[in-house]
Design a protein around this motif. Sequence first.
Motif, mmCIF file in Angstrom:
data_model
loop_
_atom_site.group_PDB
_atom_site.id
_atom_site.type_symbol
_atom_site.label_atom_id
_atom_site.label_comp_id
_atom_site.label_asym_id
_atom_site.label_seq_id
_atom_site.Cartn_x
_atom_site.Cartn_y
_atom_site.Cartn_z
ATOM 1 N N ASP A 25 -0.765 9.261 -4.012
ATOM 2 C CA ASP A 25 0.147 8.375 -3.288
ATOM 3 C C ASP A 25 -0.555 7.733 -2.103
ATOM 4 O O ASP A 25 -0.348 6.576 -1.786
ATOM 5 N N ARG A 26 -1.365 8.547 -1.442
ATOM 6 C CA ARG A 26 -2.065 8.018 -0.269
ATOM 7 C C ARG A 26 -3.003 6.888 -0.667
ATOM 8 O O ARG A 26 -3.214 5.947 0.078
ATOM 9 N N PRO A 77 -7.421 7.658 17.636
ATOM 10 C CA PRO A 77 -8.862 7.773 17.908
ATOM 11 C C PRO A 77 -9.411 6.464 18.454
ATOM 12 O O PRO A 77 -8.973 5.386 18.055
ATOM 13 N N VAL A 97 -4.956 17.896 1.838
ATOM 14 C CA VAL A 97 -4.042 16.775 1.731
ATOM 15 C C VAL A 97 -2.740 17.146 1.037
ATOM 16 O O VAL A 97 -1.755 16.435 1.117
ATOM 17 N N TYR A 101 -2.460 -5.780 10.142
ATOM 18 C CA TYR A 101 -3.849 -5.752 10.594
ATOM 19 C C TYR A 101 -4.687 -6.838 9.925
ATOM 20 O O TYR A 101 -5.915 -6.820 10.032
ATOM 21 N N PRO A 115 -1.687 1.747 6.450
ATOM 22 C CA PRO A 115 -3.091 1.432 6.231
ATOM 23 C C PRO A 115 -3.990 2.115 7.232
ATOM 24 O O PRO A 115 -3.607 2.352 8.364
ATOM 25 N N ALA A 163 0.296 21.423 -5.519
ATOM 26 C CA ALA A 163 1.190 21.711 -4.404
ATOM 27 C C ALA A 163 1.955 20.467 -3.984
ATOM 28 O O ALA A 163 1.435 19.364 -3.997
ATOM 29 N N ALA A 164 3.191 20.674 -3.622
ATOM 30 C CA ALA A 164 3.976 19.545 -3.130
ATOM 31 C C ALA A 164 3.451 19.154 -1.755
ATOM 32 O O ALA A 164 2.836 19.942 -1.057
ATOM 33 N N SER A 165 3.681 17.912 -1.378
ATOM 34 C CA SER A 165 3.187 17.466 -0.089
ATOM 35 C C SER A 165 4.054 18.035 1.029
ATOM 36 O O SER A 165 5.189 18.450 0.823
ATOM 37 N N PRO A 204 -2.329 -5.831 1.349
ATOM 38 C CA PRO A 204 -1.217 -6.771 1.224
ATOM 39 C C PRO A 204 -1.340 -7.903 2.246
ATOM 40 O O PRO A 204 -1.791 -7.677 3.372
ATOM 41 N N SER A 239 0.850 -1.178 0.000
ATOM 42 C CA SER A 239 0.000 0.000 0.000
ATOM 43 C C SER A 239 0.884 1.224 0.000
ATOM 44 O O SER A 239 2.008 1.195 0.460
ATOM 45 N N GLY A 240 0.346 2.319 -0.532
ATOM 46 C CA GLY A 240 1.146 3.530 -0.674
ATOM 47 C C GLY A 240 1.391 4.258 0.616
ATOM 48 O O GLY A 240 2.218 5.147 0.694
ATOM 49 N N SER A 241 0.650 3.907 1.643
ATOM 50 C CA SER A 241 0.852 4.581 2.916
ATOM 51 C C SER A 241 0.422 3.645 4.025
ATOM 52 O O SER A 241 -0.088 2.561 3.770
ATOM 53 N N ARG A 257 -6.827 2.219 9.837
ATOM 54 C CA ARG A 257 -7.096 1.240 10.873
ATOM 55 C C ARG A 257 -8.336 0.423 10.539
ATOM 56 O O ARG A 257 -9.445 0.922 10.549
ATOM 57 N N ASN A 272 -3.591 19.223 -6.356
ATOM 58 C CA ASN A 272 -2.655 18.364 -7.067
ATOM 59 C C ASN A 272 -1.328 19.046 -7.339
ATOM 60 O O ASN A 272 -0.297 18.393 -7.433
ATOM 61 N N MET A 323 2.802 13.848 1.186
ATOM 62 C CA MET A 323 2.407 12.770 0.273
ATOM 63 C C MET A 323 1.186 13.206 -0.534
ATOM 64 O O MET A 323 0.231 13.746 -0.005
ATOM 65 N N GLU A 324 1.215 13.013 -1.827
ATOM 66 C CA GLU A 324 0.102 13.412 -2.682
ATOM 67 C C GLU A 324 -1.110 12.520 -2.425
ATOM 68 O O GLU A 324 -0.986 11.404 -1.931
ATOM 69 N N VAL A 325 -2.270 13.038 -2.836
ATOM 70 C CA VAL A 325 -3.499 12.253 -2.662
ATOM 71 C C VAL A 325 -3.357 10.904 -3.355
ATOM 72 O O VAL A 325 -3.687 9.853 -2.798
ATOM 73 N N LEU A 331 10.195 15.063 -8.933
ATOM 74 C CA LEU A 331 9.034 15.546 -9.695
ATOM 75 C C LEU A 331 9.459 16.409 -10.880
ATOM 76 O O LEU A 331 8.624 17.034 -11.527
ATOM 77 N N ARG A 381 -3.024 5.178 -3.648
ATOM 78 C CA ARG A 381 -2.606 4.198 -4.639
ATOM 79 C C ARG A 381 -2.298 2.849 -4.008
ATOM 80 O O ARG A 381 -1.607 2.738 -3.022
ATOM 81 N N LEU A 382 -2.824 1.827 -4.599
ATOM 82 C CA LEU A 382 -2.506 0.472 -4.199
ATOM 83 C C LEU A 382 -1.915 -0.202 -5.425
ATOM 84 O O LEU A 382 -2.533 -0.237 -6.476
#
Lengths: 334, 176
Positions: free
Chosen positions: B5-6, A116, A70, B67, A43, A99-101, B62, A39-41, A45, A97, B1-3, A172, B8-9
């Motif tokens: 990227d967040r 939470p 974001v 989890y 996960p 703007a850099a993160s 994955p 996954s890109g980040s 919860r 889109n 992190m871009e949207v 980029l 993307r799977l």
Amino acid sequence: MSDIEDMLSVTEPKVDTERALARLRARVEGEHIAPVTRSGSAPRRIGVNIWLRGLAAAATVALVATLLTVSGLAETILTIFEPKLLVAVPITVTDLNGAASFGAYGTLTWTEQPKPYDVPDVRTAAHDSGMTVLVPGNLPAGVGAPHYGVMNKTTATYTFSADKTRQAAAALQRTPPPMPANIDGSKLFITGGPAVVAYYSDSTNTTGATGATGASPFAGMPTLIVAQGRPPVVQSDGVTVEQLQSYLLAQPGISPQLAAQIRAIKDPSSTLPVPIPVDMATSKKVTVQGVEGIFVGDSTGLGSAVIWQKDGIVYGVAGTLTEQQVLAVANSLH
Amino acid sequence: MEVADRLRLTASPGPGIPPAFEALFRREYARVVAIAHRVVADADEAEDVAQDVFVSFYRKHPADAHYAAPWLYAAAAHSALNVLRSRERRGTRDAVEAIRRDAQTPDPAQAAETAETRSEVRAALARLPDRSAALLALRYSGLSYEEIAAALGLRQSSIGTLLRRAEDAFRREVTT
């Protein structure tokens, strides 16, 4: 055996795992289902916690506006500040889109991670958050009983890095303006929360609210969310908000319109911009609980939200309700 | 992190189930079936639920995700509850018939009575709020408070209170 164990007793099923695996394999191959390998980040919860969905929805009304954009834009601009005012700032998809993160300018280290969790009732929510939790005196028809969740106070340190900025920009294929020496290596100390979210589901909806395999992306979305929290406070070890604003608004990808709107904020150190995605929502000023607030309506007319700040607490009410209903709930909080 | 990227799977292009997923399946399948079975009281339907749950996980997560197990348990409970509610909406006869298949007893009269009782109990479970029903399903499938907390995203110290409330609500539903 307890009475409930007795009632729920079943004959233990005989399971042939290898046969089941073969069945799954046939289905996966027959339907050409590809697995996820990474996954890109981190996960989300578990993805079945209804309260987390509520929290996500609450974020969309910008209870914590710094987390909403974001792109990280608001986070970076709203640095050294303790907000007392709320201002709507229209943003476009291009802004998001382009703007850099936030991660492109340095490293964020959590000292107290946001965790939470659900609590059984409003009394526990008040105890855990240390806040007086307001409850609506007036609920629209069809709104069920609330579930409460608490977000703990969170703290993080952000360290700017000129090296990291260069690397991120190079990846980029962008050329950013050089990071001023006084920003490189400087630290921001960010505090957010605690916050309390009350999530009200549709009392007439008896289908699975959180089915992990449910087909509808809207399954389980709350009818009404009432949220309150202490706004984020950011301290710096040297760099000023004006210096950061000047540097960050000069980055590639920031539209001139957005930069002008941000610069127009008279006191950036005490103003919390509420980003309004112009393609999806409209906003206007309203009076709520005797103070000025921002009403946000989505372009379809299906959802409404109002956000305001009073006595050092940011409040938000949002739901699949009309403007009148949302404002009635907000004004009935006591 | 871009949207992107967040969100993307990255999907693997090749065919075949990765070994890590097979290991996860072998490790958790029986338990996932057991949770679903506790809710629907029909072994065939429970296995169907388990298949859907694993396919859903396979598509989106994955296999080595930390989890994975709690996700599967929660998904099994919620998916089985959806099946149960769908069955209840179709009517009592459907519900009893599904459960009758599962009531393994040689005496037809006793089987019918067992099925009737189980059907009434499941109808009560289906009427409970989703979280309460899931709590009961997971607890009475043998999960610990810690495992339930992880699966439902709750604080472990709240489980006892929430479970007692769910049990009380369940008793009330059964007697109405």
